[in-house]
Design an enzyme around this catalytic site. Structure first.
Site, mmCIF file in Angstrom:
data_model
loop_
_atom_site.group_PDB
_atom_site.id
_atom_site.type_symbol
_atom_site.label_atom_id
_atom_site.label_comp_id
_atom_site.label_asym_id
_atom_site.label_seq_id
_atom_site.Cartn_x
_atom_site.Cartn_y
_atom_site.Cartn_z
ATOM 1 N N GLY A 1 0.862 -1.180 0.000
ATOM 2 C CA GLY A 1 0.000 0.000 0.000
ATOM 3 C C GLY A 1 0.890 1.219 0.000
ATOM 4 O O GLY A 1 2.119 1.095 0.071
ATOM 5 N N ASP B 1 3.526 -3.973 -7.988
ATOM 6 C CA ASP B 1 2.981 -2.800 -7.292
ATOM 7 C C ASP B 1 3.543 -1.503 -7.876
ATOM 8 O O ASP B 1 3.061 -0.422 -7.537
ATOM 9 C CB ASP B 1 3.272 -2.869 -5.782
ATOM 10 C CG ASP B 1 4.741 -3.139 -5.481
ATOM 11 O OD1 ASP B 1 5.265 -4.155 -5.966
ATOM 12 O OD2 ASP B 1 5.366 -2.328 -4.790
HETATM 13 P P1 AMP Z 1 8.867 0.737 -3.617
HETATM 14 O O1 AMP Z 1 9.728 -0.406 -3.977
HETATM 15 O O2 AMP Z 1 9.585 2.036 -3.355
HETATM 16 O O3 AMP Z 1 7.783 0.934 -4.600
HETATM 17 O O4 AMP Z 1 8.195 0.396 -2.201
HETATM 18 C C1 AMP Z 1 7.574 -0.828 -1.925
HETATM 19 C C2 AMP Z 1 6.627 -0.672 -0.772
HETATM 20 O O5 AMP Z 1 7.301 -0.213 0.382
HETATM 21 C C3 AMP Z 1 5.488 0.318 -1.010
HETATM 22 O O6 AMP Z 1 4.354 -0.169 -0.364
HETATM 23 C C4 AMP Z 1 6.017 1.572 -0.365
HETATM 24 O O7 AMP Z 1 4.995 2.460 0.024
HETATM 25 C C5 AMP Z 1 6.743 1.002 0.843
HETATM 26 N N1 AMP Z 1 7.827 1.865 1.318
HETATM 27 C C6 AMP Z 1 8.991 2.123 0.701
HETATM 28 N N2 AMP Z 1 9.746 2.952 1.449
HETATM 29 C C7 AMP Z 1 9.032 3.249 2.547
HETATM 30 C C8 AMP Z 1 9.256 4.050 3.695
HETATM 31 N N3 AMP Z 1 10.394 4.736 3.863
HETATM 32 N N4 AMP Z 1 8.275 4.119 4.623
HETATM 33 C C9 AMP Z 1 7.132 3.431 4.478
HETATM 34 N N5 AMP Z 1 6.865 2.654 3.428
HETATM 35 C C10 AMP Z 1 7.796 2.552 2.467
HETATM 36 MG MG MG Z 2 6.177 1.361 -5.209
#
Ligand code: AMP
Ligand code: MG
Length: 487
Positions: free
Chosen positions: A91, A253
């Site tokens: 999410g 995602d």
């Molecule tokens: P991403 O690979 O950047 O698309 O992130 C994968 C998942 O991790 C997504 O659900 C992001 O919202 C969550 N996410 C990445 N970095 C953070 C963070 N620093 N704090 C909270 N959620 C994160």
């Molecule tokens: Mg992402």
């Protein structure tokens, strides 16, 4: 603040709180201040920098003023296949959608804060983004837009003094990114994974109504919609391959249902051509290596298809999936022909392209500079040094002979070809070392390099005689800059 111009509630909210999203307010930042404003994008919305640099906006981000009631901020729920494994509980962990806004052409765009603090989907992470990663996404998405590839856009960067712990302590920052929708393949996988088939249907109906309205009255609307998603995804990836863009984290995602490039993490533009290039140093298996991108995009379409089985029967889904490869090939060939200045569609073109890619890989040539150099090739004159770079001249000449012959086959007009090629071969791409320079300056409080780079990246096909140095290869000292998933 720009809320006075807001003219509609976000349509996603109609799906109902709780399952599809959670309402959540951003967490204040320390000393938020506008580090960059993309006036070129803002013009599409008749917005102005002063709508953002005035204190209402920054006071709100600092937690000094409540958010005006026109905004109904929320974080979206989704799942996703991350590096091949299903993760049900994802999410928006650090993004919060603020509002929907119509542009001058009456198209709606969702304005989303990224790096705005924890949400119910943060999984114990801090919900923040660091200035470094925000600058990369900001410049990367605008560069991709200017290259003609569908993408989310970037409106502004807000820097702050909030400390954020990564490998070291860095300053937290936020950006507003803008997209017609942030619905992902993983959005559908979430409800399918939980056996919530009515929710899969509700989300698909919403998506078709809002983003594929021409399909609403079709009896096979779900099937036709899937066909379109498969085709636009194939087209997007073909375009990535043509410009040498490596996404880095092609998890489901991070795949938009609209076939637009988004969720820029450790992406990179190909510099010296290496088909097996892995831009994400956390991708140890090379799952998302440059030459794997088409295969991985197709794999993502398979995952989406699986999640849509409650709506579309398997034969129909398979029929949709067969569209991927021909679309990918046709679009790639079309783009490569344009890059080579070829106006006719001849059978031998695939061989010419394969031979060229082998030459680029074998001689380790810079992808962007080679094509741009080739755009200046004169009919009966030797090629310029941009083409040869440090390559073995004989090897390059062998391919050039083949190319000159191909040009002769269609009786190519030299001036016309050069013009066409310069519209398809950028001179400027976001090389890692250029982004790094802008980041280092910004970390020291000087944001001017962001503006400089953005100006270039917004017109990558034009000559900028005083800025020649931005088209150069990375200096040796900057080779091997590593980009990790940490952002
Ligand atoms: P991403 O690979 O950047 O698309 O992130 C994968 C998942 O991790 C997504 O659900 C992001 O919202 C969550 N996410 C990445 N970095 C953070 C963070 N620093 N704090 C909270 N959620 C994160
Ligand atoms: Mg992402």
């Amino acid at each position: 603040m720009f809320h006075s111009a807001l003219n509609q509630p976000n349509r996603f909210l109609a799906l109902g709180d709780g399952e599809f999203f959670s309402k959540v307010a951003p967490t204040p930042l320390e000393n938020p201040h506008l580090a960059h404003f993309n006036q070129r994008l803002a013009d599409d919305f008749n917005l102005n920098q002063k709508d953002f640099s005035n204190s209402a906006f920054t006071d709100y981000l600092a937690g000094k003023k409540p958010l005006p009631e026109q905004f109904q901020p929320f974080a979206m729920a989704y799942s996703g296949h991350q590096f091949g494994s299903f993760n049900p509980g994802l999410g928006d962990g650090r993004a919060i959608s603020l509002c929907e806004f119509k542009d001058k052409h009456q198209q709606s765009w969702e304005f989303q804060l990224k790096g705005s603090g924890p949400t119910p989907y943060s999984r114990g992470f801090d919900g923040r983004a660091v200035l470094r990663s925000v600058i990369r996404e900001y410049l990367g998405s605008e560069a991709i837009w200017a290259l003609g590839i569908p993408t989310s856009r970037a409106l502004c960067i807000v820097a702050s003094d909030t400390p954020v712990k990564r490998e070291k302590i860095e300053n937290g920052a936020m950006m507003i990114r803008v997209s017609p929708s942030h619905i992902r393949f993983g959005s559908f996988e979430r409800f399918y994974g939980q056996g919530q088939h009515p929710q899969v249907r509700a989300l698909a109906e919403h998506c078709i109504e809002q983003h594929f309205p021409h399909l609403v009255d079709e009896s096979d609307r779900f099937g036709l919609w899937f066909d379109e998603v498969v085709r636009t995804t194939a087209q997007m990836v073909a375009h990535w391959q043509a410009v040498g863009f490596c996404h880095g984290v092609m998890n489901t995602d991070n795949f938009s249902i609209l076939g637009i490039t988004f969720d820029y993490g450790p992406f990179g533009f190909m510099e010296r051509y290496d088909p097996g290039h892995v831009c994400n140093h956390s991708d140890h298996e090379g799952r998302y290596a440059f030459d794997q991108q088409p295969r991985m995009a197709f794999w993502n379409c398979l995952c989406l298809g699986q999640a849509l089985t409650p709506l579309i029967d398997r034969d129909r889904l398979e029929q949709g999936l067969t569209l991927f490869e021909p679309k990918l090939q046709a679009h790639y060939l079309k783009l490569l022909r344009a890059k080579l200045g070829l106006e006719q569609d001849l059978k031998q073109d695939s061989n010419l392209i394969t031979a060229l890619l082998a030459l680029l890989a074998g001689e380790n040539l810079d992808y962007t500079r080679f094509f741009r150099g080739l755009s200046n090739l004169e009919k009966d004159k030797p090629a310029n040094h941009w083409i040869y770079q440090q390559a073995n001249a004989q090897t390059v000449d062998e391919w050039l002979d083949q190319y000159r012959q191909r040009l002769a086959d269609e009786d190519s007009d030299c001036r016309r070809r050069q013009l066409l090629m310069k519209q398809h071969n950028p001179k400027y791409v976001l090389r890692n070392y250029l982004a790094q320079t802008a980041i280092e300056k910004a970390e020291a409080g000087d944001y001017t390099e962001i503006e400089q780079l953005l100006t270039l990246l917004h017109s990558p096909f034009d000559e900028h005689p005083t800025l020649e140095q931005y088209a150069q290869l990375a200096p040796d000292s900057a080779c091997g800059l590593s980009v990790s998933c940490s952002s």
